[in-house]
Design a protein around this motif. Sequence first.
Motif, short mmCIF file in Angstrom:
data_model
loop_
_atom_site.label_atom_id
_atom_site.label_comp_id
_atom_site.label_asym_id
_atom_site.label_seq_id
_atom_site.Cartn_x
_atom_site.Cartn_y
_atom_site.Cartn_z
N ALA A 159 0.83 -1.21 0.00
CA ALA A 159 0.00 0.00 0.00
C ALA A 159 0.87 1.26 0.00
CB ALA A 159 -0.95 -0.01 1.20
N VAL A 160 1.93 1.26 0.77
CA VAL A 160 2.85 2.40 0.80
C VAL A 160 3.45 2.60 -0.59
CG1 VAL A 160 5.09 3.20 1.67
CG2 VAL A 160 3.37 2.34 3.26
N ASP A 161 3.88 1.51 -1.22
CA ASP A 161 4.48 1.61 -2.55
C ASP A 161 3.52 2.22 -3.57
OD1 ASP A 161 6.93 0.63 -1.80
OD2 ASP A 161 6.55 -1.40 -2.53
N VAL A 162 2.29 1.77 -3.58
CA VAL A 162 1.35 2.24 -4.60
C VAL A 162 0.91 3.68 -4.34
CG1 VAL A 162 -0.89 1.46 -3.71
CG2 VAL A 162 -0.45 1.39 -6.15
N VAL A 163 0.89 4.11 -3.09
CA VAL A 163 0.48 5.48 -2.77
C VAL A 163 1.65 6.46 -2.88
CG1 VAL A 163 -0.38 7.03 -0.95
CG2 VAL A 163 -1.43 4.79 -1.30
N TYR A 164 2.79 6.10 -2.32
CA TYR A 164 3.90 7.05 -2.25
C TYR A 164 5.00 6.82 -3.26
CZ TYR A 164 1.58 8.66 1.90
OH TYR A 164 0.64 9.16 2.77
N GLY A 165 4.92 5.77 -4.05
CA GLY A 165 5.95 5.51 -5.06
C GLY A 165 5.65 6.21 -6.37
N THR A 166 5.06 7.37 -6.31
CA THR A 166 4.70 8.15 -7.50
C THR A 166 5.15 9.59 -7.31
OG1 THR A 166 2.56 8.83 -6.64
CG2 THR A 166 2.62 6.73 -7.83
N MET A 167 5.13 10.36 -8.37
CA MET A 167 5.47 11.79 -8.23
C MET A 167 4.49 12.49 -7.31
SD MET A 167 7.14 12.80 -11.96
CE MET A 167 5.76 13.70 -12.47
N ASP A 168 3.20 12.15 -7.43
CA ASP A 168 2.21 12.75 -6.54
C ASP A 168 2.48 12.35 -5.08
OD1 ASP A 168 0.91 13.98 -8.64
OD2 ASP A 168 -0.63 12.42 -8.81
N GLY A 169 2.87 11.10 -4.88
CA GLY A 169 3.20 10.63 -3.54
C GLY A 169 4.39 11.36 -2.94
N TYR A 170 5.41 11.54 -3.77
CA TYR A 170 6.58 12.30 -3.31
C TYR A 170 6.16 13.72 -2.94
CZ TYR A 170 10.31 8.97 -4.34
OH TYR A 170 11.14 7.90 -4.32
N ALA A 171 5.33 14.34 -3.79
CA ALA A 171 4.88 15.71 -3.52
C ALA A 171 4.08 15.77 -2.22
CB ALA A 171 4.05 16.22 -4.69
N ALA A 172 3.23 14.77 -1.99
CA ALA A 172 2.42 14.74 -0.75
C ALA A 172 3.31 14.66 0.48
CB ALA A 172 1.45 13.57 -0.78
N LEU A 173 4.46 14.03 0.32
CA LEU A 173 5.41 13.92 1.44
C LEU A 173 6.33 15.13 1.54
CD1 LEU A 173 6.44 10.19 1.03
CD2 LEU A 173 5.00 11.16 2.83
N GLY A 174 6.25 16.02 0.54
CA GLY A 174 7.14 17.18 0.53
C GLY A 174 8.55 16.84 0.11
N VAL A 175 8.70 15.73 -0.62
CA VAL A 175 10.02 15.30 -1.08
C VAL A 175 10.13 15.64 -2.56
CG1 VAL A 175 11.53 13.32 -1.46
CG2 VAL A 175 10.08 13.41 0.57
N PRO A 176 11.12 16.43 -2.93
CA PRO A 176 11.25 16.73 -4.36
C PRO A 176 11.65 15.46 -5.11
CG PRO A 176 13.02 17.79 -3.11
CD PRO A 176 12.12 17.09 -2.13
N TYR A 177 10.96 15.19 -6.18
CA TYR A 177 11.24 14.00 -6.98
C TYR A 177 12.29 14.34 -8.02
CZ TYR A 177 10.90 10.38 -10.44
OH TYR A 177 11.21 9.38 -11.32
N MET A 178 13.31 13.52 -8.08
CA MET A 178 14.34 13.67 -9.11
C MET A 178 14.56 12.31 -9.74
SD MET A 178 17.11 16.08 -7.31
CE MET A 178 16.63 16.69 -5.72
N ALA A 179 14.15 12.19 -10.99
CA ALA A 179 14.29 10.91 -11.68
C ALA A 179 15.74 10.50 -11.79
CB ALA A 179 13.65 10.98 -13.06
N HIS A 180 16.59 11.47 -11.92
CA HIS A 180 18.01 11.16 -12.03
C HIS A 180 18.77 12.11 -11.11
CE1 HIS A 180 22.04 10.73 -13.15
NE2 HIS A 180 22.00 11.03 -14.40
#
Length: 187
Positions: A159-180
């Motif tokens: 459940a954590v993976d499917v909710v927070y393993g996305t760009m939206d999930g990262y944003a919800a956590l306040g973590v900037p997503y960087m693909a590389h």
Amino acid sequence: MSQIERRALMKGAALSALAFSVAGKQILLSPREARAENIPFRTLTSQQAEILEALGETLVPGAQAAGISHFVDQQLSIPPEEALLEARILNIRPPYANFYRAALGAIDRASLATNDNRGFAQVSPNERREFVDQMRQNKIAGWQGPPGPFVYLVMRSDAVDVVYGTMDGYAALGVPYMAHIAPTKRW
């Protein structure tokens, strides 16, 4: 595969897409999109999917809308060595569908026995939280299935993976997503 590698793979899979079979053709969708499109399940029954969605939502709010049932179902339908499920990381013996069926069946049977003959998906959110807390602590009398705390661990991780393993999930956590992330040069 380490937890960090698994998270990176999950993030990539959730961000891009997974292959879903529709009318004999493979299409790429996120689990959220597959749920919105009502893509048929290949491995899970509708009752199992309903239990999984109720459980996922109880464990991690947002898991149902994020498509937890479609994610798990799709992962159960691919070769075990390619699966991104926590079951693989924890060395559950394939086919993983056996574990998920046993776990979801145990949850529903225990709910029927403890909640006035109501299945897990039919009880209130408060009753679900109480049930999950009891399951996590291995305190459900007559439990028949994989150990409750282990079921909790596996299902919560998915459940954590499917909710927070996305760009939206990262944003919800306040973590900037960087693909590389390129290493900085230090002299």
